[in-house]
Motif scaffolding. Structure first.
Motif, PDB file in Angstrom:
ATOM      1  N   ARG A  86      45.590  44.990  40.929  1.00 39.00           N
ATOM      2  CA  ARG A  86      45.794  45.368  42.338  1.00 39.00           C
ATOM      3  C   ARG A  86      46.780  44.467  43.063  1.00 39.00           C
ATOM      4  NH1 ARG A  86      42.868  49.935  44.307  1.00 39.00           N
ATOM      5  NH2 ARG A  86      41.200  50.286  42.831  1.00 39.00           N
ATOM      6  N   GLY A  87      47.017  43.277  42.538  1.00 41.04           N
ATOM      7  CA  GLY A  87      47.938  42.370  43.202  1.00 41.04           C
ATOM      8  C   GLY A  87      47.860  40.968  42.641  1.00 41.04           C
ATOM      9  N   VAL A  88      48.468  40.026  43.341  1.00 40.95           N
ATOM     10  CA  VAL A  88      48.525  38.623  42.943  1.00 40.95           C
ATOM     11  C   VAL A  88      47.362  37.892  43.603  1.00 40.95           C
ATOM     12  CG1 VAL A  88      49.959  36.556  42.966  1.00 40.95           C
ATOM     13  CG2 VAL A  88      51.036  38.784  42.845  1.00 40.95           C
ATOM     14  N   LEU A  89      46.649  37.060  42.839  1.00 47.30           N
ATOM     15  CA  LEU A  89      45.466  36.375  43.349  1.00 47.30           C
ATOM     16  C   LEU A  89      45.784  34.973  43.859  1.00 47.30           C
ATOM     17  CD1 LEU A  89      42.971  37.462  40.563  1.00 47.30           C
ATOM     18  CD2 LEU A  89      43.241  38.447  42.834  1.00 47.30           C
ATOM     19  N   PHE A  90      45.011  34.545  44.877  1.00 47.98           N
ATOM     20  CA  PHE A  90      45.142  33.201  45.444  1.00 47.98           C
ATOM     21  C   PHE A  90      43.967  32.307  45.055  1.00 47.98           C
ATOM     22  CE2 PHE A  90      47.220  35.328  49.382  1.00 47.98           C
ATOM     23  CZ  PHE A  90      48.374  35.545  48.679  1.00 47.98           C
ATOM     24  N   ILE A  91      42.967  32.857  44.374  1.00 52.40           N
ATOM     25  CA  ILE A  91      41.760  32.094  44.043  1.00 52.40           C
ATOM     26  C   ILE A  91      41.547  32.065  42.538  1.00 52.40           C
ATOM     27  CG2 ILE A  91      40.617  32.571  46.240  1.00 52.40           C
ATOM     28  CD1 ILE A  91      38.920  34.657  44.632  1.00 52.40           C
ATOM     29  N   HIS A  92      40.720  31.161  42.098  1.00 53.90           N
ATOM     30  CA  HIS A  92      40.375  31.042  40.685  1.00 53.90           C
ATOM     31  C   HIS A  92      38.905  31.411  40.497  1.00 53.90           C
ATOM     32  CE1 HIS A  92      38.294  27.338  41.739  1.00 53.90           C
ATOM     33  NE2 HIS A  92      39.352  27.044  42.479  1.00 53.90           N
ATOM     34  N   PRO A  93      38.479  31.718  39.280  1.00 50.49           N
ATOM     35  CA  PRO A  93      37.057  32.010  39.049  1.00 50.49           C
ATOM     36  C   PRO A  93      36.199  30.803  39.437  1.00 50.49           C
ATOM     37  CG  PRO A  93      38.359  32.625  37.136  1.00 50.49           C
ATOM     38  CD  PRO A  93      39.268  31.878  38.058  1.00 50.49           C
ATOM     39  N   GLY A  94      35.068  31.064  40.078  1.00 49.03           N
ATOM     40  CA  GLY A  94      34.176  29.988  40.497  1.00 49.03           C
ATOM     41  C   GLY A  94      34.391  29.544  41.927  1.00 49.03           C
ATOM     42  N   ALA A  95      35.373  30.108  42.624  1.00 51.74           N
ATOM     43  CA  ALA A  95      35.623  29.749  44.021  1.00 51.74           C
ATOM     44  C   ALA A  95      34.558  30.392  44.912  1.00 51.74           C
ATOM     45  CB  ALA A  95      37.012  30.211  44.445  1.00 51.74           C
ATOM     46  N   GLU A  96      34.130  29.666  45.938  1.00 51.20           N
ATOM     47  CA  GLU A  96      33.163  30.209  46.895  1.00 51.20           C
ATOM     48  C   GLU A  96      33.893  31.175  47.830  1.00 51.20           C
ATOM     49  OE1 GLU A  96      29.833  29.863  46.968  1.00 51.20           O
ATOM     50  OE2 GLU A  96      30.099  28.772  45.081  1.00 51.20           O
ATOM     51  N   ILE A  97      33.339  32.369  47.980  1.00 46.24           N
ATOM     52  CA  ILE A  97      33.974  33.447  48.729  1.00 46.24           C
ATOM     53  C   ILE A  97      33.046  33.911  49.847  1.00 46.24           C
ATOM     54  CG2 ILE A  97      34.958  35.784  48.498  1.00 46.24           C
ATOM     55  CD1 ILE A  97      36.398  33.622  46.889  1.00 46.24           C
ATOM     56  N   TYR A  98      33.627  34.401  50.937  1.00 47.53           N
ATOM     57  CA  TYR A  98      32.844  35.000  52.020  1.00 47.53           C
ATOM     58  C   TYR A  98      33.568  36.236  52.525  1.00 47.53           C
ATOM     59  CZ  TYR A  98      36.192  32.384  54.839  1.00 47.53           C
ATOM     60  OH  TYR A  98      37.343  31.871  55.372  1.00 47.53           O
ATOM     61  N   PRO A  99      32.874  37.141  53.207  1.00 46.99           N
ATOM     62  CA  PRO A  99      33.528  38.373  53.704  1.00 46.99           C
ATOM     63  C   PRO A  99      34.651  38.040  54.679  1.00 46.99           C
ATOM     64  CG  PRO A  99      31.150  38.569  53.847  1.00 46.99           C
ATOM     65  CD  PRO A  99      31.449  37.145  53.491  1.00 46.99           C
ATOM     66  N   GLY A 100      35.771  38.732  54.538  1.00 50.17           N
ATOM     67  CA  GLY A 100      36.921  38.516  55.410  1.00 50.17           C
ATOM     68  C   GLY A 100      37.912  37.503  54.881  1.00 50.17           C
ATOM     69  N   MET A 101      37.572  36.824  53.807  1.00 50.49           N
ATOM     70  CA  MET A 101      38.475  35.831  53.216  1.00 50.49           C
ATOM     71  C   MET A 101      39.572  36.542  52.434  1.00 50.49           C
ATOM     72  SD  MET A 101      37.418  32.742  50.729  1.00 50.49           S
ATOM     73  CE  MET A 101      38.603  31.881  49.729  1.00 50.49           C
ATOM     74  N   ILE A 102      40.809  36.104  52.604  1.00 45.78           N
ATOM     75  CA  ILE A 102      41.942  36.694  51.886  1.00 45.78           C
ATOM     76  C   ILE A 102      42.006  36.032  50.516  1.00 45.78           C
ATOM     77  CG2 ILE A 102      44.441  36.954  51.850  1.00 45.78           C
ATOM     78  CD1 ILE A 102      44.314  36.986  54.930  1.00 45.78           C
ATOM     79  N   ILE A 103      41.888  36.857  49.462  1.00 44.06           N
ATOM     80  CA  ILE A 103      41.860  36.303  48.104  1.00 44.06           C
ATOM     81  C   ILE A 103      43.117  36.612  47.309  1.00 44.06           C
ATOM     82  CG2 ILE A 103      39.350  36.388  48.021  1.00 44.06           C
ATOM     83  CD1 ILE A 103      39.860  38.823  46.022  1.00 44.06           C
ATOM     84  N   GLY A 104      44.027  37.410  47.869  1.00 40.96           N
ATOM     85  CA  GLY A 104      45.249  37.733  47.143  1.00 40.96           C
ATOM     86  C   GLY A 104      46.174  38.621  47.948  1.00 40.96           C
ATOM     87  N   GLU A 105      47.351  38.889  47.389  1.00 41.53           N
ATOM     88  CA  GLU A 105      48.328  39.783  48.009  1.00 41.53           C
ATOM     89  C   GLU A 105      48.282  41.126  47.294  1.00 41.53           C
ATOM     90  OE1 GLU A 105      53.127  40.103  48.298  1.00 41.53           O
ATOM     91  OE2 GLU A 105      52.232  38.217  48.935  1.00 41.53           O
ATOM     92  N   HIS A 106      48.092  42.185  48.072  1.00 44.32           N
ATOM     93  CA  HIS A 106      48.007  43.531  47.516  1.00 44.32           C
ATOM     94  C   HIS A 106      49.398  43.986  47.075  1.00 44.32           C
ATOM     95  CE1 HIS A 106      46.553  47.948  48.169  1.00 44.32           C
ATOM     96  NE2 HIS A 106      46.371  47.556  46.928  1.00 44.32           N
ATOM     97  N   SER A 107      49.456  44.817  46.064  1.00 39.88           N
ATOM     98  CA  SER A 107      50.740  45.311  45.574  1.00 39.88           C
ATOM     99  C   SER A 107      51.310  46.407  46.472  1.00 39.88           C
ATOM    100  CB  SER A 107      50.590  45.831  44.143  1.00 39.88           C
ATOM    101  OG  SER A 107      49.603  46.840  44.109  1.00 39.88           O
ATOM    102  N   ARG A 108      50.527  46.879  47.438  1.00 45.32           N
ATOM    103  CA  ARG A 108      50.990  47.898  48.387  1.00 45.32           C
ATOM    104  C   ARG A 108      50.996  47.327  49.797  1.00 45.32           C
ATOM    105  NH1 ARG A 108      47.994  53.190  45.890  1.00 45.32           N
ATOM    106  NH2 ARG A 108      49.062  53.061  43.887  1.00 45.32           N
ATOM    107  N   ASP A 109      51.433  48.134  50.758  1.00 43.29           N
ATOM    108  CA  ASP A 109      51.596  47.644  52.125  1.00 43.29           C
ATOM    109  C   ASP A 109      50.304  47.574  52.931  1.00 43.29           C
ATOM    110  OD1 ASP A 109      54.295  47.260  51.793  1.00 43.29           O
ATOM    111  OD2 ASP A 109      54.818  49.275  52.458  1.00 43.29           O
ATOM    112  N   ASN A 110      49.217  48.125  52.450  1.00 41.03           N
ATOM    113  CA  ASN A 110      47.979  48.116  53.227  1.00 41.03           C
ATOM    114  C   ASN A 110      47.034  47.020  52.733  1.00 41.03           C
ATOM    115  OD1 ASN A 110      47.656  49.546  50.776  1.00 41.03           O
ATOM    116  ND2 ASN A 110      45.779  50.457  51.538  1.00 41.03           N
ATOM    117  N   ASP A 111      46.082  46.634  53.607  1.00 44.18           N
ATOM    118  CA  ASP A 111      45.052  45.681  53.225  1.00 44.18           C
ATOM    119  C   ASP A 111      43.961  46.424  52.464  1.00 44.18           C
ATOM    120  OD1 ASP A 111      46.529  43.861  54.614  1.00 44.18           O
ATOM    121  OD2 ASP A 111      45.163  43.703  56.308  1.00 44.18           O
TER     122      ASP A 111
END
Length: 185
Positions: A86-111
C-alpha cells in the motif's frame, strides 16, 4: 517548491553545471535528501538568506496521502508485510501504535486507515510455503527538518527525546471524517 531559476552556466569543473535559484525557505526544508538522491550524491548545495518576500502560495505535490493507524497496540511483522504493498512505511515491527498515528506514506493521493497490529491466526494445519518469512525494507526515518514540510494542515508532529512521530490532529477516524465533511459544507 516555488523556486525561480535566476542563472544557469557551466561550472569550473568539466561536466558540472551551476544553477542559481531563488526560492522560499519552506521550499528548501526537507529538500536536501531529495537533492542528493537526484544527483546521486555528487551535487553541491549551498544556501544564503536573500531577504523577506511576499507569500508565494502553498507548496503542492510534495507528497501523496498517508497510512493512518486505526488501532492501539504493537505493530506486527505479519500486518506490516501485508501493508507494504500500500505504500512506504515509517515504522518497524514492534513499535507502539495508537489510532490516528501516521505509519507510512500511501501510494495514492488519499489517506487510508489501516490495521498494523493484526496478528497471524494460529492453526494446526500446516502447508509447504505457507510460513514463508516476511521481509520488510527498512522504515524511512525522517529528521524534524524533513517532517515539517511533509505535514498537511490536519497533522501534527510529536517530538520526544527518543522518537519523532507524525499523527493526525483528530485521532478518531470517525470524528476525522465528520470534520472533513463539515469543512466541505
Amino acid at each position: 517548491r516555488k523556486g525561480v531559476m535566476t542563472d544557469m552556466r557551466p561550472a569550473a569543473e568539466v561536466g558540472r553545471t551551476r544553477i542559481s535559484l531563488e526560492c522560499p525557505t519552506r521550499g528548501l526544508l526537507g529538500y536536501r535528501n531529495i537533492f542528493f538522491t537526484d544527483t546521486k550524491g555528487s551535487g553541491i548545495m549551498t544556501r544564503a538568506f536573500k531577504g523577506y518576500e511576499p507569500y508565494k502560495g502553498d507548496l503542492e505535490g510534495i507528497r501523496k496521502g498517508v497510512l493512518v493507524s486505526m488501532k492501539t497496540g504493537t505493530s506486527t511483522l505479519y500486518s506490516l508485510d501485508k501493508l507494504q504493498a500500500r505504500g512506504v512505511l515509517f515504522i518497524h515491527p514492534g513499535a507502539e501504535i495508537y489510532p490516528g498515528m501516521i505509519i507510512g506514506e500511501h501510494s495514492r493521493d488519499n489517506d487510508l486507515e489501516v490495521n498494523c497490529v493484526e496478528t497471524k491466526q494460529l492453526t494446526n494445519i500446516r502447508s509447504a510455503g505457507a510460513d514463508a518469512k516476511a521481509k520488510l525494507p527498512p522504515p524511512i526515518e525522517y529528521a524534524l527538518e524533513e517532517v515539517i514540510p511533509y505535514m498537511q494542515a490536519d497533522e501534527m508532529v510529536e517530538v520526544t527525546p527518543s522518537v519523532l512521530r507524525m499523527r493526525k490532529q483528530i485521532l478518531d477516524g470517525g470524528d476525522r471524517k465528520k470534520s472533513t465533511v463539515s469543512k466541505g459544507k
